[in-house]
Each structure stands twice: as C-alpha cells, then as structure tokens.
Design a protein around this motif. Structure first.
Motif, mmCIF file in Angstrom:
data_model
loop_
_atom_site.group_PDB
_atom_site.id
_atom_site.type_symbol
_atom_site.label_atom_id
_atom_site.label_comp_id
_atom_site.label_asym_id
_atom_site.label_seq_id
_atom_site.Cartn_x
_atom_site.Cartn_y
_atom_site.Cartn_z
ATOM 1 N N PRO A 162 0.842 -0.601 0.085
ATOM 2 C CA PRO A 162 -0.372 0.127 0.015
ATOM 3 C C PRO A 162 0.549 1.122 0.090
ATOM 4 O O PRO A 162 0.483 2.390 -0.700
ATOM 5 C CB PRO A 162 -0.674 0.034 1.442
ATOM 6 N N ALA A 163 1.756 1.389 0.824
ATOM 7 C CA ALA A 163 2.869 2.103 0.819
ATOM 8 C C ALA A 163 3.558 2.649 -0.321
ATOM 9 O O ALA A 163 3.736 4.323 -0.729
ATOM 10 C CB ALA A 163 4.112 2.443 2.079
ATOM 11 N N MET A 164 3.982 1.651 -1.272
ATOM 12 C CA MET A 164 4.944 1.847 -2.079
ATOM 13 C C MET A 164 3.455 1.848 -3.613
ATOM 14 O O MET A 164 3.564 3.342 -4.718
ATOM 15 C CB MET A 164 4.878 0.668 -2.767
ATOM 16 N N MET A 165 1.966 1.955 -2.959
ATOM 17 C CA MET A 165 1.336 2.500 -3.839
ATOM 18 C C MET A 165 1.037 3.478 -4.556
ATOM 19 O O MET A 165 0.745 4.138 -5.359
ATOM 20 C CB MET A 165 -0.163 1.421 -4.240
ATOM 21 N N ARG A 166 1.356 4.369 -3.116
ATOM 22 C CA ARG A 166 0.827 5.805 -3.142
ATOM 23 C C ARG A 166 1.606 6.378 -3.349
ATOM 24 O O ARG A 166 1.178 7.462 -4.061
ATOM 25 C CB ARG A 166 0.653 5.579 -1.234
ATOM 26 N N ALA A 167 3.310 6.323 -3.112
ATOM 27 C CA ALA A 167 3.971 6.397 -3.206
ATOM 28 C C ALA A 167 4.147 6.209 -5.523
ATOM 29 O O ALA A 167 5.108 7.321 -5.490
ATOM 30 C CB ALA A 167 5.223 6.354 -3.329
ATOM 31 N N ALA A 168 3.664 5.534 -5.187
ATOM 32 C CA ALA A 168 3.346 5.888 -7.489
ATOM 33 C C ALA A 168 2.655 6.546 -7.844
ATOM 34 O O ALA A 168 2.348 6.397 -9.007
ATOM 35 C CB ALA A 168 4.107 4.182 -7.353
ATOM 36 N N GLY A 169 2.195 6.908 -7.026
ATOM 37 C CA GLY A 169 0.780 8.551 -7.563
ATOM 38 C C GLY A 169 -0.521 7.054 -8.389
ATOM 39 O O GLY A 169 -1.681 7.510 -8.595
ATOM 40 N N PHE A 170 -1.308 6.549 -6.810
ATOM 41 C CA PHE A 170 -2.245 5.600 -7.183
ATOM 42 C C PHE A 170 -3.074 5.858 -5.450
ATOM 43 O O PHE A 170 -2.425 6.629 -4.615
ATOM 44 C CB PHE A 170 -2.074 4.430 -6.637
ATOM 45 N N GLY A 171 -4.823 6.364 -5.550
ATOM 46 C CA GLY A 171 -4.868 6.760 -4.398
ATOM 47 C C GLY A 171 -5.790 5.397 -4.218
ATOM 48 O O GLY A 171 -5.981 4.241 -5.607
ATOM 49 N N GLN A 172 -7.514 5.864 -3.400
ATOM 50 C CA GLN A 172 -8.589 4.723 -3.016
ATOM 51 C C GLN A 172 -7.929 3.455 -3.238
ATOM 52 O O GLN A 172 -8.080 2.559 -3.632
ATOM 53 C CB GLN A 172 -9.306 5.066 -4.459
ATOM 54 N N ILE A 173 -6.761 3.218 -1.884
ATOM 55 C CA ILE A 173 -6.362 2.075 -1.511
ATOM 56 C C ILE A 173 -7.227 0.957 -1.155
ATOM 57 O O ILE A 173 -7.336 1.417 0.250
ATOM 58 C CB ILE A 173 -5.202 2.086 -1.254
ATOM 59 N N THR A 174 -6.934 -0.352 -2.043
ATOM 60 C CA THR A 174 -7.556 -1.031 -0.733
ATOM 61 C C THR A 174 -7.312 -2.788 -0.437
ATOM 62 O O THR A 174 -6.421 -2.425 -1.001
ATOM 63 C CB THR A 174 -9.090 -1.234 -1.802
ATOM 64 N N VAL A 175 -8.071 -3.160 0.626
ATOM 65 C CA VAL A 175 -6.728 -4.739 0.696
ATOM 66 C C VAL A 175 -8.020 -5.353 0.653
ATOM 67 O O VAL A 175 -8.928 -5.371 2.085
ATOM 68 C CB VAL A 175 -6.175 -4.569 1.875
ATOM 69 N N GLU A 176 -7.940 -7.079 -0.058
ATOM 70 C CA GLU A 176 -8.819 -7.706 0.717
ATOM 71 C C GLU A 176 -7.880 -9.391 0.533
ATOM 72 O O GLU A 176 -7.066 -8.894 0.003
ATOM 73 C CB GLU A 176 -9.637 -7.545 -1.267
#
Length: 281
Positions: A194-208
């Motif tokens: 999740p942290a790497m995704m945010r740093a790469a420019g992604f939002g609306q993070i979900t985890v299933e």
C-alpha cells in the motif's frame, strides 16, 4: 543482507529441477483462487470492454481467465522469461493476434506506450522483484487516467495455516524465505505494497484477503503446495538445505495429508488502487 543482481528471484527456464511439477502447481494455484479473485475485480468495477495488462504473466494461466472476463476488451500478457512466454503461447496461441497480445519484456521497463490500459494486474510478481516500487511506477505509466491497479501477493507472516501443525514446515519456509531474499526477492513484500502504491501515484487504496481451503476444495487440490520435496528441490540443488532434512519434513507432510482431520488454508492479498490523474475515458 546481500542480494544477487537478478531481474527476478523466480526460477529461470531450465532452473527448476522439476519443471512439470511447477507448471502443474501454478495452474492449480491460478484456477483455485480465480473465482474469488474475479468477484473482487468485479466489485472494483471490472467491465467486459476493458483493456487489461497481465504484468508478469508467467505461463499464462491467469491470462486465459482474464481473456474470458473481458469478452469485449483486450488482454496483453507481459512476461520477462521467454520460456514461460512459450508455455503461455502453447495453450493461448490460437487467441493471439485478436484480443490477445503475448509480449516479452520486463514489468519494470515495459516495451509499451503509456496510458493504454484500464486495469493492470501484477499477480505474485512483486515478491520476486528487487525493485518492486519501480514496477508500480511503470504500471502507473501504462494505465489510463482513472485506471486501476491490482497487486495480488503474499506476506509470509500470514501465508495461511495447517492444522494439526507440521513440525518442520516453519523451518523449511524460513529457509526458502532467506534464499529468495538472497536471489533478490522478498516474501514479506505484501505489507509494503500500500505505501509503495501511494508513492507511485495511486489513490483509493483497498486491501482484500482471498483464501482457499482444503475444507472447500478438498485436500488434493492444495496438496501440491505442501510437496516440499519438489518445491524445495532448488534449495537442495544449491546446497541451502540437505536432502535428508527435506525427506524428513516430507514424511511429516505425508502424515498430515493422510490424516482425515487435517485442514489447510492458503491466503493471498489483493491490493487495489486508482491512478490519480484525470477521469476514465
């Protein structure tokens, strides 16, 4: 810890001592998780006309499922290893050239123009990369504005469970984890996604969390994942662990499998995010 410079910690073609076993295990793994994965993709908005990237597609077992999931869209399978791509072509070849592209290349530096996919899937890939953050940045480039990334991966601290316990299993899994790290991978990558995704420019993070179990599917469906003699054969080949110790642990596994009261659960996480630039086409 010192790591080896490799494009991927996964087996190169010809490296696994039991390649037919490994291909069979990958196929079984793909098909038993897929129904629950697909439900999650649909909940995340998957449409039948989307253009999908299967990044690090391996032998293409999930690629074929994605092709069925987007009957009005396209699927591009990107795989670094030419041998694995040849395996995909052996069973997906008839579809190539229409809605399917099979492409050799790296997930960290894809031979593709940007902003052409609605969905990118990186399934059990990041754990094998020495630079997973770079891969996520590249996948962001390949997605259209508003496009969605799904990372399906594991964290060995929460890989699943067996009941009753198999005494030597934790030992051999720890040995595999250290060996994969020396090859440039990270079996704990899930917690950092999740942290790497945010740093790469992604939002609306979900985890299933997605699970499969012997109680649902039968022990035979999952037994290959406990075949330490075949799965850990590269560790023996490279002198990381002795064959005698592997045989001892395999005996423990065989006793577990023979017990009708045994239960086995496998766990995978689906991390999702949206490219935060503009609106979807």
């Amino acid at each position: 810890m010192t790591t080896t410079t490799r494009a991927s910690s996964y087996y190169r073609t010809g490296e696994h001592p039991h390649p037919e076993f490994e291909l069979r295990r990958l196929r079984e793994q793909a098909l038993m998780f897929w129904p629950k994965e697909l439900r999650t993709f649909q909940q995340l908005g998957l449409r039948p006309d989307w253009d999908v990237l299967d990044a690090g597609s391996g032998p293409g077992f999930i690629t074929g499922q994605l092709l069925d999931a987007v009957p009005e869209g396209t699927v591009t399978a990107l795989e670094l290893d030419e041998g694995l791509l040849a395996q995909a072509r052996s069973h997906l070849g008839p579809h190539e050239g229409g809605r399917l592209r099979l492409l050799q290349g790296s997930i960290t530096e894809a031979p593709l123009p940007g902003a052409q996919f609605d969905l990118a899937l990186a399934r059990l890939v990041l754990q094998h990369l020495s630079q997973p953050a770079q891969a996520l940045t590249e996948l962001n480039r390949l997605l259209r504005p508003g496009g969605r990334l799904v990372v399906a991966d594991a964290d060995d601290a929460m890989w699943g469970s067996v009941h009753p316990a198999i005494p030597g299993l934790d030992e051999v899994l720890a040995t595999r984890r250290l060996h994969q790290a020396k090859r440039g991978g990270n079996r704990h990558v899930g917690r950092a996604v999740p942290a790497m995704m945010r740093a790469a420019g992604f939002g609306q993070i979900t985890v299933e969390a997605v699970t499969v179990s012997s109680d649902e599917l039968g022990m035979n469906a999952l037994a290959g994942h406990l075949d330490v003699r075949a799965r850990m054969s590269l560790l023996v080949k490279e002198g990381v662990i002795g064959q005698e110790r592997i045989d001892q642990i395999q005996d423990e596994v065989d006793a577990f499998l023979a017990d009708p009261q045994s239960s086995f659960v496998l766990l995978m996480f689906l991390y999702s995010g949206v490219k935060e630039q503009g609106e979807r086409r």
